[in-house]
Design an enzyme around this catalytic site. Structure first.
Site, PDB file in Angstrom:
ATOM      1  N   SER A   8       0.837  -1.197   0.000  1.00 28.09           N
ATOM      2  CA  SER A   8       0.000   0.000   0.000  1.00 28.09           C
ATOM      3  C   SER A   8       0.876   1.252   0.000  1.00 28.09           C
ATOM      4  O   SER A   8       1.662   1.484   0.919  1.00 28.09           O
ATOM      5  CB  SER A   8      -0.902   0.022   1.230  1.00 28.09           C
ATOM      6  OG  SER A   8      -1.455   1.317   1.367  1.00 28.09           O
ATOM      7  N   HIS A  31      -1.250  -1.147  -4.238  1.00 32.59           N
ATOM      8  CA  HIS A  31      -2.529  -0.779  -3.619  1.00 32.59           C
ATOM      9  C   HIS A  31      -2.552   0.738  -3.411  1.00 32.59           C
ATOM     10  O   HIS A  31      -1.666   1.303  -2.773  1.00 32.59           O
ATOM     11  CB  HIS A  31      -2.634  -1.522  -2.291  1.00 32.59           C
ATOM     12  CG  HIS A  31      -3.920  -1.354  -1.554  1.00 32.59           C
ATOM     13  ND1 HIS A  31      -5.044  -2.104  -1.823  1.00 32.59           N
ATOM     14  CD2 HIS A  31      -4.264  -0.531  -0.535  1.00 32.59           C
ATOM     15  CE1 HIS A  31      -6.017  -1.761  -0.995  1.00 32.59           C
ATOM     16  NE2 HIS A  31      -5.578  -0.792  -0.200  1.00 32.59           N
ATOM     17  N   ASP A  33      -4.701   3.822  -1.947  1.00 28.48           N
ATOM     18  CA  ASP A  33      -5.804   4.169  -1.040  1.00 28.48           C
ATOM     19  C   ASP A  33      -6.327   5.556  -1.359  1.00 28.48           C
ATOM     20  O   ASP A  33      -5.656   6.556  -1.124  1.00 28.48           O
ATOM     21  CB  ASP A  33      -5.320   4.095   0.410  1.00 28.48           C
ATOM     22  CG  ASP A  33      -5.083   2.669   0.854  1.00 28.48           C
ATOM     23  OD1 ASP A  33      -6.045   1.887   0.861  1.00 28.48           O
ATOM     24  OD2 ASP A  33      -3.916   2.331   1.158  1.00 28.48           O
ATOM     25  N   MET A  35      -8.913   8.324  -0.429  1.00 26.29           N
ATOM     26  CA  MET A  35      -9.765   8.745   0.705  1.00 26.29           C
ATOM     27  C   MET A  35     -10.248  10.167   0.459  1.00 26.29           C
ATOM     28  O   MET A  35      -9.490  11.010  -0.028  1.00 26.29           O
ATOM     29  CB  MET A  35      -8.959   8.719   2.003  1.00 26.29           C
ATOM     30  CG  MET A  35      -8.292   7.393   2.298  1.00 26.29           C
ATOM     31  SD  MET A  35      -7.546   7.401   3.930  1.00 26.29           S
ATOM     32  CE  MET A  35      -6.589   5.879   3.870  1.00 26.29           C
ATOM     33  N   HIS A  64      -8.313   1.198  -3.879  1.00 24.50           N
ATOM     34  CA  HIS A  64      -9.241   0.990  -2.763  1.00 24.50           C
ATOM     35  C   HIS A  64      -9.905   2.331  -2.476  1.00 24.50           C
ATOM     36  O   HIS A  64      -9.272   3.231  -1.933  1.00 24.50           O
ATOM     37  CB  HIS A  64      -8.442   0.470  -1.554  1.00 24.50           C
ATOM     38  CG  HIS A  64      -9.244   0.316  -0.305  1.00 24.50           C
ATOM     39  ND1 HIS A  64      -8.651   0.159   0.933  1.00 24.50           N
ATOM     40  CD2 HIS A  64     -10.584   0.282  -0.093  1.00 24.50           C
ATOM     41  CE1 HIS A  64      -9.591   0.044   1.850  1.00 24.50           C
ATOM     42  NE2 HIS A  64     -10.765   0.120   1.269  1.00 24.50           N
ATOM     43  N   MET A  66     -12.048   4.622  -0.550  1.00 29.30           N
ATOM     44  CA  MET A  66     -12.715   4.906   0.729  1.00 29.30           C
ATOM     45  C   MET A  66     -13.391   6.264   0.580  1.00 29.30           C
ATOM     46  O   MET A  66     -12.958   7.274   1.137  1.00 29.30           O
ATOM     47  CB  MET A  66     -11.686   4.889   1.857  1.00 29.30           C
ATOM     48  CG  MET A  66     -11.250   3.474   2.221  1.00 29.30           C
ATOM     49  SD  MET A  66      -9.678   3.434   3.080  1.00 29.30           S
ATOM     50  CE  MET A  66      -8.570   3.481   1.669  1.00 29.30           C
ATOM     51  N   MET A 135     -11.812  -5.678   5.648  1.00 35.53           N
ATOM     52  CA  MET A 135     -10.908  -4.759   6.355  1.00 35.53           C
ATOM     53  C   MET A 135     -10.569  -5.344   7.730  1.00 35.53           C
ATOM     54  O   MET A 135     -11.449  -5.799   8.457  1.00 35.53           O
ATOM     55  CB  MET A 135     -11.569  -3.385   6.541  1.00 35.53           C
ATOM     56  CG  MET A 135     -11.714  -2.564   5.276  1.00 35.53           C
ATOM     57  SD  MET A 135     -10.167  -2.215   4.419  1.00 35.53           S
ATOM     58  CE  MET A 135      -9.246  -1.286   5.638  1.00 35.53           C
ATOM     59  N   ASP A 173      -6.786  -6.158   4.541  1.00 34.84           N
ATOM     60  CA  ASP A 173      -6.118  -4.860   4.484  1.00 34.84           C
ATOM     61  C   ASP A 173      -6.196  -4.215   5.864  1.00 34.84           C
ATOM     62  O   ASP A 173      -7.280  -4.016   6.397  1.00 34.84           O
ATOM     63  CB  ASP A 173      -6.842  -3.985   3.442  1.00 34.84           C
ATOM     64  CG  ASP A 173      -6.219  -2.609   3.284  1.00 34.84           C
ATOM     65  OD1 ASP A 173      -5.141  -2.356   3.850  1.00 34.84           O
ATOM     66  OD2 ASP A 173      -6.827  -1.780   2.571  1.00 34.84           O
TER      67      ASP A 173
HETATM   68  C1  DX5 Z   1      -6.221   1.850   5.614  1.00 34.53           C
HETATM   69  C2  DX5 Z   1      -5.841   1.484   4.208  1.00 34.53           C
HETATM   70  C3  DX5 Z   1      -4.751   0.509   4.135  1.00 34.53           C
HETATM   71  C4  DX5 Z   1      -3.457   0.966   4.782  1.00 34.53           C
HETATM   72  C5  DX5 Z   1      -2.881  -0.229   5.465  1.00 34.53           C
HETATM   73  O1  DX5 Z   1      -7.470   2.389   5.667  1.00 34.53           O
HETATM   74  O2  DX5 Z   1      -6.939   0.941   3.518  1.00 34.53           O
HETATM   75  O3  DX5 Z   1      -4.508   0.077   2.805  1.00 34.53           O
HETATM   76  O4  DX5 Z   1      -2.518   1.483   3.899  1.00 34.53           O
HETATM   77  O5  DX5 Z   1      -1.769   0.171   6.157  1.00 34.53           O
HETATM   78  P1  DX5 Z   1      -1.008  -0.801   7.169  1.00 34.53           P
HETATM   79  O6  DX5 Z   1      -0.578  -1.979   6.382  1.00 34.53           O
HETATM   80  O7  DX5 Z   1       0.112   0.043   7.648  1.00 34.53           O
HETATM   81  O8  DX5 Z   1      -1.994  -1.146   8.247  1.00 34.53           O
HETATM   82 ZN    ZN Z   2      -6.465   0.014   1.553  1.00 36.31          ZN
END
Ligand code: DX5
Ligand code: ZN
Length: 221
Positions: A8, A31, A33, A35, A64, A66, A135, A173
């Site tokens: 990620s 990956h 993220d 947000m 991903h 969010m 998650m 994740d």
């Molecule tokens: C959190 C993200 C993850 C995050 C995981 O909401 O969706 O993808 O990057 O990070 P680690 O592996 O550090 O928990």
């Molecule tokens: Zn993620």
């Protein structure tokens, strides 16, 4: 499909994302993220960065989302070239319509569940999906401790998928590290997102290799 590792970029240096991608040539996915400061209390990157990243790496992008209103915003990520687009069930108005649209645009369609969202209602949606993301932390931030309470749901997700006979990947994740990845694999996950466990390591590629080796012990291909 055997074990897949998806580093990620949330845990990488945001000023050097292309370099971060290049440090993990042995990964299966990158990956990303996304947000929006509404679905989760954090703001990261959006479409322009995903488009730029797509040009900067050969690794397939696993986006991903969010975000609120994925029905409105998610298809553009598929159009931008993301190989996988995962949206949250809690935010979607019409998950079946959206999953079909993502597939029509050539992306793998993923459905993500927050820790408190049950997986059972997803059973009937499975034919529309390529991936279920369970998650293992509350989404929004990297570096949080793994929630063991989510493991039974990983197991139930795998059971639903097995019963369906479909080739759907079960992704985990959040808090996935060398300490926790074996538990996830044993419970039935086959795609592992890891942020801090990869980019917090001085040698991200070695971290990917270690994670893969541990998960593969539980899920030999
Ligand atoms: C959190 C993200 C993850 C995050 C995981 O909401 O969706 O993808 O990057 O990070 P680690 O592996 O550090 O928990
Ligand atoms: Zn993620």
């Amino acid at each position: 499909m055997g074990v897949q590792i998806a580093p990620s970029l949330l845990a990488a240096d945001f000023a050097r994302l292309a370099d971060a991608a290049a440090t993990v040539p042995n990964a299966d996915w990158l990956h990303v993220d996304v947000m929006d400061n509404h679905f989760v209390p954090n703001l990261t990157v959006g479409l322009p960065v995903v488009e730029a990243l797509g040009k900067a790496t050969d690794l397939p992008l696993d986006c991903h989302l969010m975000i609120e209103e994925p029905d409105r915003w998610a298809p553009a990520y598929a159009e931008a070239g993301a190989a996988g687009v995962t949206f949250h069930l809690e935010a979607a108005q019409a998950p079946v319509r959206l999953a079909r649209e993502l597939r029509r645009l050539g992306a793998r369609a993923g459905l993500a569940l927050r820790p408190a969202t049950p997986v059972e209602p997803c059973g009937d949606l499975l034919p529309e999906l390529d991936l279920l993301l369970v998650m293992t932390v509350e989404p929004g931030f990297g570096g949080q401790p793994f929630l063991d309470a989510c493991l039974p749901k990983v197991r139930r997700a795998r059971e639903l998928v097995s019963r369906s006979g479909l080739d759907i990947w079960v992704q985990v994740d959040g808090g996935v590290t060398t300490e926790t990845i074996e538990r996830c694999a044993e419970a039935g996950a086959d795609v592992f997102v890891a942020g801090s466990a990869v980019y917090g390591d001085e040698e991200p590629a070695a971290a990917v290799q270690r994670l893969r080796a541990l998960a593969s012990k539980e899920r030999p291909s």
